[in-house]
Scaffold this active site. Structure first.
Site, PDB file in Angstrom:
ATOM      1  N   LYS A 195       0.843  -1.198   0.000  1.00  0.00           N
ATOM      2  CA  LYS A 195       0.000   0.000   0.000  1.00  0.00           C
ATOM      3  C   LYS A 195       0.877   1.246   0.000  1.00  0.00           C
ATOM      4  CE  LYS A 195      -1.881   2.635   3.052  1.00  0.00           C
ATOM      5  NZ  LYS A 195      -1.651   3.969   2.415  1.00  0.00           N
ATOM      6  N   GLY A 248       6.699   4.215   8.970  1.00  0.00           N
ATOM      7  CA  GLY A 248       5.889   5.410   9.197  1.00  0.00           C
ATOM      8  C   GLY A 248       6.017   5.865  10.632  1.00  0.00           C
ATOM      9  N   THR A 250       5.591   6.248  14.695  1.00  0.00           N
ATOM     10  CA  THR A 250       5.598   5.316  15.822  1.00  0.00           C
ATOM     11  C   THR A 250       4.166   5.061  16.298  1.00  0.00           C
ATOM     12  OG1 THR A 250       7.846   5.839  16.463  1.00  0.00           O
ATOM     13  CG2 THR A 250       6.413   5.049  18.217  1.00  0.00           C
ATOM     14  N   GLU A 270       9.576   0.140  10.901  1.00  0.00           N
ATOM     15  CA  GLU A 270      10.664   1.126  10.782  1.00  0.00           C
ATOM     16  C   GLU A 270      10.018   2.470  11.068  1.00  0.00           C
ATOM     17  OE1 GLU A 270      12.803   3.784   9.763  1.00  0.00           O
ATOM     18  OE2 GLU A 270      12.799   3.122   7.665  1.00  0.00           O
ATOM     19  N   CYS A 304      13.444   9.712   8.618  1.00  0.00           N
ATOM     20  CA  CYS A 304      13.316   9.112   9.943  1.00  0.00           C
ATOM     21  C   CYS A 304      14.628   9.234  10.707  1.00  0.00           C
ATOM     22  CB  CYS A 304      12.886   7.668   9.818  1.00  0.00           C
ATOM     23  SG  CYS A 304      13.785   6.779   8.564  1.00  0.00           S
ATOM     24  N   GLU A 401       9.607  13.925  17.387  1.00  0.00           N
ATOM     25  CA  GLU A 401      10.041  13.960  15.990  1.00  0.00           C
ATOM     26  C   GLU A 401       9.274  15.063  15.267  1.00  0.00           C
ATOM     27  OE1 GLU A 401       8.955  10.595  13.298  1.00  0.00           O
ATOM     28  OE2 GLU A 401      11.063  10.689  12.733  1.00  0.00           O
TER      29      GLU A 401
END
Ligand code: NAI
Ligand code: MG
Length: 500
Positions: A195, A248, A250, A270, A304, A401
């Site tokens: 996806k 994507g 967390t 990840e 990331c 982040e």
């Protein structure tokens, strides 16, 4: 559908692809969503709609999973030799390389990133990943194992493909993330439902055409466009899926892990990061300052592993902050498709608001802006490269982040031993990456040991290679991508014991 006016810098072949009808790849066919629904794709440089793509929902996810299941359980894929699989992956890599310029344009149009960067980073790295992984098909080995249970046994292990893999990817490196996911799955003999991110579906849809051209049997690779809850969640829950691989946030990573408990499918994640770039006073300052700037501003900071926490020794702190701020002030911003652009827009209105919201929260909590801090132009999703100083460890800008071109600068003191410095570097829920800038080889190796992160770079940052495993400690994720290690995450290990 009306043909929309596209950026005149696009080649005619890319413009005609974008203006064409977009379909998903399910069971070897290009199809619309079962519902017939579509959703718009935006140009981040001006906020205009560039095209519509199908909106997959649970019914489409189910169709794609069943196609992948059939292709895995009984299709020609499982009967191919490892060498035949290698050659098919390499054929895909060759086709992909032949269309490299088209992919660079698509990536720039869709994500906003500078086309000059997509040309030298995203596209060649993705091609190389397929080449590297294609080589592994023929090298998935087991061991023979001497048993203490008795000498009259012969025992060995073998690696088998894990089965049907659902893969959910983000928008920051649309093509490269597709390659990181598809490469090891195909090399190990799995089948896939991928996806794409709703913000950036175009390069993945073009790749779907090349996958067909390369000759992969129907159902081996299925590619969906759709939203997270509508199309991603049904994949993560699906009982016929053996593994889900996600890149994507967390937050969504935790939802995926929960959704996977239904049938205990395997999960790799990840996720986010808050990676430190640590500058020692003995570093080559020009190299370290330029490196720290590119560690966070590369890809508009939407990495990331972005070096989003700058830690500089207090004897060089002012010099580093001034140096990085000067670079920030000189970076040339503009639409990704302008060949002179060094920093493009953020991917979406949502991301623009998230990043500017973080900058505002920093100033409200008392931090100072040393460079940037504002929107650039009133069209598109541009945010100036930003350096924030006078921060405290518990500020949101330091802890969370941001995923934009925003770095916080903190100093560390001369009397701090490496232990205390490492504790400062490790003071985060994340553990994806770090960079250490020093000329002292012992400092470099000692810090590499002390940092709790999946990647430590020394005198560099954001260096990727298909052969290097990548992934996170702590809340940065589960498992590794790339390198030989990823193959363990796409295979089951079987022990066979024979009584002689
Ligand atoms: P996200 O985690 O929501 O989206 C990533 C992918 O997950 C997309 O394909 C999305 O459709 C899918 N998704 C979303 N919700 C889902 C669900 N409930 N079930 C299954 N799939 C789902 O990330 P988003 O909202 O685009 O960005 C938010 C933040 O996440 C960013 O600001 C950044 O901090 C972080 N992020 C980290 C990335 C990384 O490379 N580690 C990449 C993208 C975002
Ligand atoms: Mg989201």
């Amino acid at each position: 559908m009306a043909t929309l006016a596209l950026d005149p810098r696009l080649s005619t072949v890319t413009a005609s692809f974008v203006n064409g009808k977009h379909s998903m790849l399910i069971d070897g066919q290009f199809v619309s969503a079962a519902s017939g629904k579509t959703f718009p794709v935006y140009n981040p440089a001006d906020g205009e709609v560039i095209c519509e793509v199908p909106e997959a929902e649970a019914a489409d996810a189910d169709r794609a999973v069943r196609a992948a299941r059939k292709a895995f359980d009984s299709g020609p894929w499982s009967k191919m030799t490892p060498s035949e699989r290698s050659r098919m992956i390499w054929k895909l890599a060759d086709l992909f390389e032949q269309h490299a310029e088209e992919f660079a344009e698509l990536e720039s149009l869709d994500n906003g990133k500078p086309v000059s960067v997509a040309r030298v980073a995203d596209v060649p790295l993705a091609v190389d990943l397929f080449r590297y992984m294609g080589g592994w098909s023929t090298k998935l080995l087991g061991n023979t194992i001497p048993l203490s249970a008795g000498l009259n046994f012969h025992a060995y292990t073998m690696r088998e493909p894990i089965g049907v893999v659902a893969q959910i990817i983000p928008w920051n490196f649309p093509l490269l993330m597709a390659a990181w996911k598809l490469g090891p799955a195909l090399a190990t003999g799995c089948t896939v439902v991928l996806k794409l991110a709703e913000q950036t579906p175009l390069s993945g849809l073009r790749l779907a055409e090349l996958i067909q051209e390369a000759g992969f049997p129907a159902g081996v690779v299925n590619i969906l466009t759709g939203f997270g809850e509508g199309a991603g969640a049904p994949l993560a829950q699906h009982d016929l899926v053996d593994k889900v691989a996600f890149t994507g946030s967390t937050e969504v990573g935790k939802l995926i892990a929960k959704a996977a408990t239904g049938n205990l499918k395997k999960v790799t994640l990840e996720l986010g990061g808050k990676s430190p770039a640590i500058i020692f006073p003995d570093a080559d300052m020009d190299v370290a300052i330029a490196g720290a700037a590119s560690a966070v501003f590369f890809n508009q900071g939407q990495c990331c592993c972005a070096g989003s926490r700058l830690l500089a020794h207090d004897s060089v702190f002012d010099q580093v902050v001034e140096g990085v701020s000067n670079i920030a002030g000189r970076i040339r911003m503009g639409p990704g498709l302008d060949p002179a652009t060094e920093l493009g827009p953020l991917v979406s209105q949502e991301q623009f608001e998230r990043v500017t919201g973080y900058i505002d929260s920093g100033t409200k909590q008392g931090a100072k802006i040393a460079a940037g801090g504002k929107r650039h132009t009133d069209r598109g999703y541009f945010v100036q490269p930003t350096v924030i100083k006078d921060v405290k460890p518990d500020m949101k800008v330091v802890e969370e982040e941001i995923f934009g071109p925003v770095v916080t600068a903190q100093s560390f003191s001369t009397d701090a031993d490496l232990e205390r410095l490492a504790a400062q570097a490790n003071d985060t829920i994340y553990g994806l990456a770090a960079s250490v800038w020093t000329r002292d080889i012992s400092t470099a190796h000692k810090m590499a040991r002390k940092i709790r992160a999946g990647t430590v770079w020394v005198n560099c940052h954001n260096v990727f290679d298909a052969a290097l495993p990548f992934g996170g400690y702590k809340q940065s994720g589960w498992g590794r991508e790339m390198g030989a290690e990823v193959l363990n995450n796409y295979t089951e290990l079987k022990a066979v014991t024979i009584k002689l």
